[in-house]
Scaffold this motif. Structure first.
Motif, PDB file in Angstrom:
ATOM      1  N   GLU A   8       0.828  -1.194   0.000  1.00 41.47           N
ATOM      2  CA  GLU A   8       0.000   0.000   0.000  1.00 41.47           C
ATOM      3  C   GLU A   8       0.875   1.262   0.000  1.00 41.47           C
ATOM      4  O   GLU A   8       0.602   2.210  -0.734  1.00 41.47           O
ATOM      5  CB  GLU A   8      -0.910   0.001   1.224  1.00 41.47           C
ATOM      6  N   LEU A   9       1.917   1.240   0.814  1.00 43.18           N
ATOM      7  CA  LEU A   9       2.802   2.401   0.890  1.00 43.18           C
ATOM      8  C   LEU A   9       3.555   2.606  -0.428  1.00 43.18           C
ATOM      9  O   LEU A   9       3.730   3.747  -0.878  1.00 43.18           O
ATOM     10  CB  LEU A   9       3.786   2.237   2.044  1.00 43.18           C
ATOM     11  N   GLU A  10       3.984   1.522  -1.040  1.00 43.82           N
ATOM     12  CA  GLU A  10       4.680   1.622  -2.321  1.00 43.82           C
ATOM     13  C   GLU A  10       3.739   2.193  -3.378  1.00 43.82           C
ATOM     14  O   GLU A  10       4.137   3.033  -4.196  1.00 43.82           O
ATOM     15  CB  GLU A  10       5.187   0.250  -2.748  1.00 43.82           C
ATOM     16  N   CYS A  11       2.507   1.759  -3.362  1.00 43.30           N
ATOM     17  CA  CYS A  11       1.502   2.283  -4.299  1.00 43.30           C
ATOM     18  C   CYS A  11       1.305   3.776  -4.081  1.00 43.30           C
ATOM     19  O   CYS A  11       1.246   4.563  -5.035  1.00 43.30           O
ATOM     20  CB  CYS A  11       0.190   1.532  -4.094  1.00 43.30           C
ATOM     21  N   LEU A  12       1.222   4.196  -2.825  1.00 42.19           N
ATOM     22  CA  LEU A  12       1.071   5.608  -2.513  1.00 42.19           C
ATOM     23  C   LEU A  12       2.239   6.428  -3.065  1.00 42.19           C
ATOM     24  O   LEU A  12       2.044   7.474  -3.700  1.00 42.19           O
ATOM     25  CB  LEU A  12       0.983   5.783  -0.999  1.00 42.19           C
ATOM     26  N   LEU A  13       3.471   5.959  -2.857  1.00 42.90           N
ATOM     27  CA  LEU A  13       4.656   6.706  -3.275  1.00 42.90           C
ATOM     28  C   LEU A  13       4.750   6.814  -4.790  1.00 42.90           C
ATOM     29  O   LEU A  13       5.086   7.874  -5.329  1.00 42.90           O
ATOM     30  CB  LEU A  13       5.903   6.045  -2.698  1.00 42.90           C
ATOM     31  N   VAL A  14       4.465   5.719  -5.487  1.00 47.62           N
ATOM     32  CA  VAL A  14       4.543   5.747  -6.945  1.00 47.62           C
ATOM     33  C   VAL A  14       3.440   6.623  -7.526  1.00 47.62           C
ATOM     34  O   VAL A  14       3.670   7.412  -8.455  1.00 47.62           O
ATOM     35  CB  VAL A  14       4.477   4.323  -7.525  1.00 47.62           C
ATOM     36  N   LEU A  15       2.247   6.531  -6.968  1.00 46.42           N
ATOM     37  CA  LEU A  15       1.146   7.382  -7.435  1.00 46.42           C
ATOM     38  C   LEU A  15       1.468   8.852  -7.177  1.00 46.42           C
ATOM     39  O   LEU A  15       1.134   9.728  -7.986  1.00 46.42           O
ATOM     40  CB  LEU A  15      -0.157   6.987  -6.749  1.00 46.42           C
ATOM     41  N   GLY A  16       2.161   9.120  -6.064  1.00 50.51           N
ATOM     42  CA  GLY A  16       2.562  10.487  -5.770  1.00 50.51           C
ATOM     43  C   GLY A  16       3.543  11.037  -6.786  1.00 50.51           C
ATOM     44  O   GLY A  16       3.604  12.253  -7.003  1.00 50.51           O
ATOM     45  N   GLU A  65       0.010  14.998   0.777  1.00 53.92           N
ATOM     46  CA  GLU A  65       1.305  15.652   0.554  1.00 53.92           C
ATOM     47  C   GLU A  65       2.213  15.456   1.769  1.00 53.92           C
ATOM     48  O   GLU A  65       3.393  15.145   1.641  1.00 53.92           O
ATOM     49  CB  GLU A  65       1.106  17.147   0.290  1.00 53.92           C
ATOM     50  N   ARG A  66       1.652  15.657   2.955  1.00 52.70           N
ATOM     51  CA  ARG A  66       2.446  15.516   4.178  1.00 52.70           C
ATOM     52  C   ARG A  66       2.932  14.079   4.357  1.00 52.70           C
ATOM     53  O   ARG A  66       4.099  13.848   4.674  1.00 52.70           O
ATOM     54  CB  ARG A  66       1.602  15.946   5.367  1.00 52.70           C
ATOM     55  N   LEU A  67       2.043  13.130   4.113  1.00 48.79           N
ATOM     56  CA  LEU A  67       2.427  11.727   4.271  1.00 48.79           C
ATOM     57  C   LEU A  67       3.503  11.337   3.262  1.00 48.79           C
ATOM     58  O   LEU A  67       4.472  10.637   3.600  1.00 48.79           O
ATOM     59  CB  LEU A  67       1.195  10.834   4.112  1.00 48.79           C
ATOM     60  N   LEU A  68       3.361  11.787   2.024  1.00 49.73           N
ATOM     61  CA  LEU A  68       4.372  11.495   1.006  1.00 49.73           C
ATOM     62  C   LEU A  68       5.733  12.058   1.405  1.00 49.73           C
ATOM     63  O   LEU A  68       6.770  11.381   1.274  1.00 49.73           O
ATOM     64  CB  LEU A  68       3.944  12.079  -0.342  1.00 49.73           C
ATOM     65  N   ALA A  69       5.751  13.305   1.876  1.00 48.84           N
ATOM     66  CA  ALA A  69       7.017  13.945   2.250  1.00 48.84           C
ATOM     67  C   ALA A  69       7.696  13.210   3.397  1.00 48.84           C
ATOM     68  O   ALA A  69       8.929  13.120   3.447  1.00 48.84           O
ATOM     69  CB  ALA A  69       6.765  15.400   2.628  1.00 48.84           C
ATOM     70  N   GLU A  70       6.911  12.664   4.311  1.00 47.99           N
ATOM     71  CA  GLU A  70       7.494  11.979   5.461  1.00 47.99           C
ATOM     72  C   GLU A  70       7.882  10.531   5.136  1.00 47.99           C
ATOM     73  O   GLU A  70       8.818   9.982   5.728  1.00 47.99           O
ATOM     74  CB  GLU A  70       6.514  12.012   6.636  1.00 47.99           C
ATOM     75  N   ALA A  74      12.121   7.663   4.488  1.00 49.81           N
ATOM     76  CA  ALA A  74      12.135   6.387   5.199  1.00 49.81           C
ATOM     77  C   ALA A  74      12.133   5.213   4.223  1.00 49.81           C
ATOM     78  O   ALA A  74      12.845   4.213   4.412  1.00 49.81           O
ATOM     79  CB  ALA A  74      10.928   6.294   6.139  1.00 49.81           C
ATOM     80  N   TYR A  75      11.347   5.325   3.158  1.00 50.34           N
ATOM     81  CA  TYR A  75      11.272   4.260   2.164  1.00 50.34           C
ATOM     82  C   TYR A  75      12.616   4.101   1.444  1.00 50.34           C
ATOM     83  O   TYR A  75      13.099   2.983   1.233  1.00 50.34           O
ATOM     84  CB  TYR A  75      10.161   4.559   1.167  1.00 50.34           C
ATOM     85  N   GLU A  76      13.252   5.224   1.073  1.00 50.38           N
ATOM     86  CA  GLU A  76      14.553   5.159   0.415  1.00 50.38           C
ATOM     87  C   GLU A  76      15.606   4.558   1.337  1.00 50.38           C
ATOM     88  O   GLU A  76      16.472   3.792   0.904  1.00 50.38           O
ATOM     89  CB  GLU A  76      14.973   6.564  -0.042  1.00 50.38           C
TER      90      GLU A  76
END
Length: 295
Positions: A8-16, A65-70, A74-76
């Protein structure tokens, strides 16, 4: 929030990054329906919308936006940690100590070091100069993991990798030497030169590489003073007390006004090889050997 789902988090980041469900699906090798499903599931966990979706565009909400920035740093960091663990599991991560004789760490070697660093994050190469008079001592003492040395090498306890950097040989002479203005010299004319002797533990056959005692036709070559280091050799050559054979890159490395490097016709090209102790081979060393072989 429990049951964190990395997909789910990976999907969020790529969609962002893509702001497009179709492109996001392609990057993740999923269907668009599955991307939508993962995003809805994450939004339920969060308790709020993370993207505004219309038929014309997709954009993150302020909370998104805030969640993506944070999340991105961490993901990288997690990806780097996994890459580092993978390298460590293969035995490549860490520092490889590579010895070299003065002038032998030329462009080809530096290119190999940089290529190795790019291909193996978490790994590095440290270059360590070893003495001209004792090319194998650092290997046997464990002070270096491998060494870049001139061929031939015939030592039962050492492994010789593939040859590389075949280069023309030149004789280093004082600018005052009678041959200094010559475009080249024939190998048999070395009998009219004094070549420096290299003292120390280096075996006689290896000393012959830089200072042969006879020409191919058997004519003796006079001996000059004995030296132990490259700097001693250069000083003695500049004083017109003897000469020494150098490959072309080493000649360029040691260029100076009081020494000339004259090509020698009739000598085989010199070659380098990576050499290591038979009992000290590692996956890191094998990886660096492959890198050199690919250049």
């Amino acid at each position: 929030m429990t049951g964190l789902d990395m997909r789910e988090l990976e999907c969020l980041l790529v969609l962002g990054e893509e702001l497009h469900f179709g492109r996001t699906a392609e990057r993740l090798y999923l269907s668009q329906g599955r991307v939508s499903q993962l995003l809805r599931s994450l939004e339920r966990r969060i308790g709020a919308r993370l993207f505004e979706r219309t038929s014309r565009r997709v954009r993150p909400t302020p909370l998104g936006e805030r969640l993506l920035a944070e999340l991105r740093p961490a993901y990288e960091a997690m990806q780097e940690a996994v890459a580092g663990a993978r390298a460590a599991a293969r035995g490549v991560e860490g520092v490889l100590r590579v010895g070299f004789l003065s002038g032998s760490a030329h462009e080809c070697v530096i290119d190999a070091v940089e290529a190795f660093r790019r291909s193996h994050p978490g790994s590095d190469v440290t270059l360590v100069e070893i003495p001209l008079s004792d090319p194998f001592g650092a290997l046997r003492a464990g002070e270096v993991d491998a060494a870049i040395l001139l061929l031939p090498i015939d030592e039962p306890d050492l492994v010789v990798g593939p040859a590389f950097s075949k280069e023309r040989q030149n004789i280093a002479l004082s600018a005052r030497h009678p041959f200094a203005r010559r475009a080249s010299v024939r190998v048999e004319e070395l009998a009219r030169c004094r070549l420096l002797d290299i003292t120390g533990p280096a075996p006689a056959y290896w000393r012959e590489i830089s200072a042969p005692t006879v020409t191919p036709d058997g004519r003796p070559i006079p001996r000059g003073p004995a030296v132990r280091t490259m700097q001693e050799a250069l000083a003695v050559i500049a004083a017109d007390r003897g000469g020494m054979l150098f490959c072309t890159p080493t000649s360029h490395h040691h260029a100076r006004n009081d020494i000339v490097f004259v090509p020698v016709e009739g000598l085989p090209d010199s070659s380098l090889a990576l050499v290591w102790h038979r009992d000290a081979e590692t996956e890191r060393l094998r990886a660096f050997t492959r890198t050199i072989g690919e250049l």
